[in-house]
Enzyme design. Structure first.
Site: not given
Ligand code: UD1
Length: 417
Positions: A22-23, A117, A122, A305, A397
């Site tokens: 995804k990233n 968030c 961030r 992560d 997501r």
């Protein structure tokens, strides 16, 4: 809102194919803004952040088509807007990745400030500082970053702090700038060289991606390309822990063990058996788990992560595991939910102390962010009885059909609509 219902303690056995990152796919899609030609991306995971990016790019005027087999065709022949609006940026911070390419292509960009968030403040100050060095005038007002430039020129940019999307944004701005840009203290996460390889396939001149110093020689224009994004290292790492926490035996294919070195080493230290091959991994749980401390760091260190998933595993290890979160200031939201399932965790500033082994029992829990959700799913797989994980829109997501993948190796897990 969808939920996941998990009946724990099933032994997992079988093979899971890992999807695309995804990233990596997010900046790759944003890179379509840099050329009028068609970009064909393969191995794109069909997760909600990718659908959000499709919406954003379509608003800017990019034609975006999804093929069945994880292929995305993008064409930014002409753009009709230079704005990433608040309602899209607030659902996905990575929307900020259009800032660099829009500025490079249109000399103008307006992007909503993402704000904080669940996991931390961030800010995007380093993205902005870098763009200013390249010659952009940047103002922030009414909650938006507004950047304009007569033209962008090369510069030396030294990041005060390592930032992944900051490095990617600046790289995408610099490829069409006049002259040479040197990015110092750049992020080395595998998604950065992956983006550089895509940009090079489009005609960009970039050296050193994957090291702290990236040198970019601007070119007048980029062309279309066909490119396969790398495997998702966080999805692979999550399933490694699924194998370890259930005492299972799982093979992961289509992945890159080289991107997971820190995680693999740490899991081995904790007593998990992992065999690696060129593009596959095999995890065998079942032995006694022992606690092993972790400090999250930039790549090649232990990825933030993977911290939440690792914490779930440490509830099943004997001894006290100290987990230090160095990247985000508020990334322990999963701890209190794990405690509701029986975990013994104490938070002390940036450190979590996990005392194990504790028997986990199924409970209703709430997902607070993407990786926290994965941690609760993993805990549910190890718990006695039923766990219901609520607010899994966070999970959707970034994980494609996680329940189907886990079910295919024997987990008792279903989606409640
Ligand atoms: C990316 C990843 C995310 C991962 C994170 C860290 C994507 C889409 N997301 O997020 O999954 O958890 O890297 O590996 O690739 N910072 C500043 N100023 C800035 C930018 C960052 O202070 O301008 C700080 C952040 O608040 C954070 C640290 O730097 O404390 C690292 O953040 P960064 O690498 O930028 O994370 P993202 O790129 O947003």
């Amino acid at each position: 809102m969808d939920k996941l219902r998990i009946i724990g303690r099933a032994k997992l056995n079988g093979t899971i194919r890992i999807g695309g990152s995804k990233n990596s796919a997010l900046p790759a899609m944003a890179a379509s803004l840099l050329t009028e030609d068609e970009l064909l991306l393969k191995n794109v995971p069909f997760v909600n952040d990718i659908y959000t990016t499709r919406r954003l790019l379509r608003e800017l005027g990019v034609e975006v088509d999804f093929d069945a087999d994880h292929m995305v065709r993008l064409r930014a022949a002409s753009l009709q807007s230079y704005e990433a609006p608040y309602d899209l940026v607030k659902t996905m911070r990575a929307s900020v990745l259009v800032l660099g390419p829009l500025l490079a292509r249109l000399k103008r960009a307006r992007v909503s400030l993402p704000g904080g968030c669940a996991i931390g403040a961030r800010p995007i100050d380093l993205h902005i500082k870098g763009l200013q060095k390249l010659g952009a005038e940047v103002r922030t007002e009414h909650g938006y970053v507004e950047a304009t430039a007569q033209k962008l020129h090369g510069a030396q940019i030294i990041f005060d702090k390592i930032t992944v999307t900051g490095t990617e944004n600046l790289m995408m701005a610099a490829v069409l700038a006049e002259g040479q840009t040197i990015l110092e203290n750049a992020a080395r996460e595998p998604e950065v060289p992956d983006l550089a390889d895509l940009l090079k396939a489009m005609g960009a001149r970039i050296e050193g991606a994957g090291t702290p110093t990236i040198v970019i020689d601007g070119v007048p224009a980029l062309k279309g390309a066909s490119y396969t994004v790398i495997a998702d290292r966080v999805e692979a790492g999550t399933f490694l822990i699924a194998g370890a926490i259930t005492g299972g035996d799982i093979e992961l294919t289509a992945c890159n063990p080289g991107h997971l070195t820190s995680v693999i080493e740490k899991l081995r230290e904790a007593g998990v058996s992992i065999d690696t091959d060129q593009a596959s991994l095999r995890v065998k749980g079942g032995g006694a788990l022992v606690s092993a401390y972790v400090v999250t760091k930039e790549h090649p260190g232990f990825a933030t992560d993977m911290q939440a998933q690792y914490m779930a595993l440490m509830t099943q290890a004997s001894g006290i595991a100290v987990i230090t979160e160095n990247i985000f200031e508020n990334r322990f939201m999963h701890a209190s939910e794990l405690m509701r399932m029986g975990a013994n965790i104490r938070i002390d500033g940036p450190r979590a102390l996990v005392a194990g082994k504790t028997g986990l029992s199924g409970a209703n829990v709430i997902a607070s962010d993407l990786r926290a959700s994965a941690s609760l799913v993993l805990a549910g797989l190890a718990a006695d009885g039923a766990t219901i994980v609520d607010r899994i829109y966070h999970l959707d997501r970034g994980y494609e059909r996680i329940e189907e993948k886990l079910r295919s190796v024997g987990a008792q897990i279903e989606r409640l609509k």
